[in-house]
Design a protein around this motif. Structure first.
Motif, PDB file in Angstrom:
ATOM      1  N   VAL A 267       0.862  -1.172   0.000  1.00  0.00           N
ATOM      2  CA  VAL A 267       0.000   0.000   0.000  1.00  0.00           C
ATOM      3  C   VAL A 267       0.900   1.223   0.000  1.00  0.00           C
ATOM      4  O   VAL A 267       1.752   1.354   0.862  1.00  0.00           O
ATOM      5  CB  VAL A 267      -0.913   0.007   1.241  1.00  0.00           C
ATOM      6  CG1 VAL A 267      -1.830   1.203   1.193  1.00  0.00           C
ATOM      7  CG2 VAL A 267      -1.707  -1.278   1.299  1.00  0.00           C
ATOM      8  N   CYS A 359     -10.520   5.127   6.816  1.00  0.00           N
ATOM      9  CA  CYS A 359      -9.939   4.169   7.767  1.00  0.00           C
ATOM     10  C   CYS A 359      -8.674   4.759   8.363  1.00  0.00           C
ATOM     11  O   CYS A 359      -7.789   5.236   7.638  1.00  0.00           O
ATOM     12  CB  CYS A 359      -9.625   2.856   7.050  1.00  0.00           C
ATOM     13  SG  CYS A 359      -8.952   1.629   8.182  1.00  0.00           S
ATOM     14  N   ASP A 370     -11.519   5.100   1.010  1.00  0.00           N
ATOM     15  CA  ASP A 370     -11.917   4.069   0.045  1.00  0.00           C
ATOM     16  C   ASP A 370     -10.703   3.274  -0.447  1.00  0.00           C
ATOM     17  O   ASP A 370     -10.528   3.042  -1.648  1.00  0.00           O
ATOM     18  CB  ASP A 370     -12.662   4.696  -1.143  1.00  0.00           C
ATOM     19  CG  ASP A 370     -14.015   5.249  -0.721  1.00  0.00           C
ATOM     20  OD1 ASP A 370     -14.554   4.779   0.306  1.00  0.00           O
ATOM     21  OD2 ASP A 370     -14.516   6.153  -1.406  1.00  0.00           O
ATOM     22  N   GLY A 371      -9.836   2.922   0.485  1.00  0.00           N
ATOM     23  CA  GLY A 371      -8.690   2.093   0.166  1.00  0.00           C
ATOM     24  C   GLY A 371      -7.506   2.820  -0.429  1.00  0.00           C
ATOM     25  O   GLY A 371      -6.493   2.224  -0.774  1.00  0.00           O
ATOM     26  N   GLU A 372      -7.594   4.137  -0.559  1.00  0.00           N
ATOM     27  CA  GLU A 372      -6.506   4.897  -1.163  1.00  0.00           C
ATOM     28  C   GLU A 372      -5.881   5.820  -0.126  1.00  0.00           C
ATOM     29  O   GLU A 372      -6.592   6.459   0.658  1.00  0.00           O
ATOM     30  CB  GLU A 372      -7.047   5.731  -2.329  1.00  0.00           C
ATOM     31  CG  GLU A 372      -5.975   6.136  -3.294  1.00  0.00           C
ATOM     32  CD  GLU A 372      -6.536   6.933  -4.485  1.00  0.00           C
ATOM     33  OE1 GLU A 372      -5.743   7.530  -5.200  1.00  0.00           O
ATOM     34  OE2 GLU A 372      -7.779   6.947  -4.660  1.00  0.00           O
TER      35      GLU A 372
END
Lengths: 461, 151
Positions: A267, A359, A370-372
């Motif tokens: 990530v 998050c 949103d995961g980015e």
């Protein structure tokens, strides 16, 4: 003097208003008119401006037939010149109008006639011909070298003055930074620029503003001593690199590194530095104040031979203004000054809105949306605090002061430029999550505005 | 008839500015070096130099239309005369005598507003051409409201 070579600049003593000028015009029916002119103002090598105070015959004639002949006199030797003019336009606002208006007002107030002598417009005329009137005086015209070269302001000097004035008008740090980059683009054609601020404690420079790149790159970092930008911060001296080799292009290097760590399983927690991957020239100048480097201003271009010593000097002057402005903003009070703008009420139909998932990773104070990857460190904690309070207490308005005093955020106690962290946060949101906005509500106060359903989750350390 | 106040003004060393136009209505301006009102009170005579006013003289010979703005430097009292030229001729000794009277007053005015004497003395006023004008209109032109009104 060679008449063929006469330019408006040669006539500089005539524009000082020492001997009144006259203007001849002609009505449509062929009746000539001649009257005095309060001010003939030099505008540029091809234009003069004439003050318009009263609705008179001259104005009427010009409206019918836009040609005029003006006679101006050089007060040093009573040498006369004729200017053949064609009316172009009238300006009733802007710097030229203001300058002419102020001059007129000063004269009028001396005479107790402020209401009577009022500039209605600066009428701009194109100069079609300049004629030296022969046989007016037996005195020789003073030689060219007697003229002060400083009378006509050099365009770069004028631009720097305007930039200085605009920077001093900026109400907050964000505006100051945006104005600086905007001005470098507008006045000096520096289309790709970025500004990094030093975080001395972490030995890093962080991008706080950029202009002319597809991605704003705000939040991207460079270590002190790394590449062109880091070297400039350490050396505290400007640097200009032309004919850049691949290995010298720091922007590219950082981007490659960022790409390398972002495999399908990895990530990416690095924001790529904005930059032209094939820049031909880069200039970086330090923002110096009392021997400290507060940041680095960078410009780059694809075009060879366009960023030269001139651009470096101009940027250094702007950088000095920026340093003073940034330092000033760090000392400004956090006392909130509210403005009367309504705060968007939390939506009552939240469930109908599209969701955005935030998050928070406690391990490295990092927030993903949103995961980015969105943001980390102190700005990450600030955003998390705001989002939590919004969710738990339906709060929409926040003050710098309350956040500064929030010990969880881990802000340094002294000399922290809180505003820079908010700017960073605001710009990262603009880039990655424009549905969630931090909108200024006057000094030291801002509101969370959102048009999505915010969902929060946390990953413990 | 030119009003008496304007006649008086014209005889106090006023600066003389002349506006004309050509066949295409393109305006031209120049300086005059002497002006006086003729005894009939309807005509004025103006002196121009050929070198500084060549184009003006061409215009006057072409269409005869003229505007003359006269202003007293020390107090800016100003008027504009409009008229038609009846004759353009070389200046005579009598004209030069009138010019000397006007010049004395004019130089006094200029020096009173701070123009250095050597500059004033250096103005070339001769040889002159005399322009005889039938005045058709007189306008107040002192700066401020009311400027442009017919007298």
């Amino acid at each position: 003097m060679d008449q063929a070579a006469l330019t408006l600049k040669d006539l500089w003593p005539c524009f000082e208003g020492i001997i009144p000028a006259t203007i001849a015009t002609c009505a449509k029916d062929g009746t000539p008119n001649i009257s005095y002119v309060s001010q003939v103002h030099y505008v540029d090598p091809d234009h003069v401006a004439i003050s318009f105070q009263f609705f008179n015959k001259t104005r009427k004639n010009i409206a019918e037939h836009p040609f005029a002949c003006v006679m101006v006199l050089d007060p040093r030797a009573m040498q006369a010149y004729r200017l053949s003019l064609r009316y172009e336009r009238s300006e009733s606002s802007g710097p030229l109008f203001q300058a002419m208006s102020l001059q007129l007002q000063a004269i009028a107030s001396h005479a107790g006639m402020s209401d009577v002598f009022r500039l209605r417009a600066a009428d701009i005329y194109a100069v079609q011909r300049i004629e030296r009137v022969e046989g007016i005086t037996s005195l020789p015209t003073p030689a060219q070298d007697e003229r002060p070269p400083s009378l006509f302001i050099e365009p770069n000097l004028h631009a720097l003055r305007v930039i200085g004035e605009r920077l001093n008008r900026a109400e907050c740090l964000g505006e100051l930074l945006e104005t600086a980059l905007h001005c470098l683009d507008e006045f000096f054609g520096l289309h790709q620029t970025m500004l990094l601020l030093a975080d001395e404690k972490r030995g890093k420079l962080q991008t706080i503003a950029s202009r002319g790149y597809p991605e704003n790159g705000v939040g991207s970092e460079v270590g002190f001593g790394e590449g062109l930008i880091g070297t400039v911060a350490t050396a505290k001296l400007p640097l200009r690199l032309s004919g850049l080799d691949h290995t010298l292009r720091y922007a590219r290097a950082v981007r490659d590194r960022a790409e390398a760590v972002s495999g399908p399983d990895a990530v990416c927690r690095e924001i790529p530095l904005p930059g032209l991957s094939n820049a031909s020239t880069q200039i970086a100048v330090p923002l110096m104040l009392r021997g400290r480097c507060l940041g680095v201003l960078v410009a780059e271009t694809l075009e060879p031979l366009t960023l030269l010593i001139r651009e470096e000097a101009l940027m250094a002057i702007v950088a000095g203004h920026l340093a003073a402005g940034i330092e000033q903003s760090a000392h400004e009070t956090d006392d909130p000054i509210a403005v009367d703008t309504p705060v968007a009420a939390p939506s009552s139909i939240r469930s109908a809105l599209s969701p955005r998932s935030f998050c928070f990773y406690h391990a490295d104070d990092c927030i993903f949306v949103d995961g980015e990857y969105l943001i980390k460190n102190v700005p990450g904690r600030i955003l998390w605090r705001i989002l939590k309070q919004h969710q738990d207490e339906q709060r929409v308005e926040f003050t710098n002061r309350e956040l500064r005093m929030d010990s969880w955020l881990g802000l340094p106690e002294w000399k922290d430029n809180f505003e820079t962290r908010l700017i960073l946060l605001r710009k990262r949101l603009e880039q990655k999550c424009p549905d969630v906005r931090l909108v200024p509500r006057g000094r030291g106060r801002f509101a969370l505005e959102t048009s999505v359903n915010i969902i929060l989750s946390e990953k413990p350390a | 008839m030119i009003p008496p106040a304007i006649v008086d003004l014209l005889h106090t060393g006023v600066s003389v500015n002349v506006g004309t136009r050509d066949a295409d209505l393109m305006p031209e301006c120049t300086r005059g070096w002497g002006i006086w009102v003729e005894p009939d009170g309807k005509a004025v005579t103006l002196l121009l130099t050929e070198s500084a006013s060549a184009h003006t003289l061409l215009n006057l010979r072409d269409n005869g239309l003229i505007a003359i703005t006269c202003s007293r430097p020390t107090d800016h009292v100003t008027c504009q005369l409009k008229g038609t030229v009846s004759r353009v001729r070389p200046a005579t000794p009598q004209d030069y005598e009138r010019q000397r009277q006007w010049r004395r007053a004019f130089l006094g005015e200029l020096m009173a507003v701070g123009v250095p004497a050597e500059q004033v003395e250096a103005i070339i006023m001769q040889p002159a051409v005399a322009v005889e004008i039938q005045v058709t209109g007189v306008f107040a032109q002192t700066p401020g409201p009311g400027a442009g009104e017919q007298v």
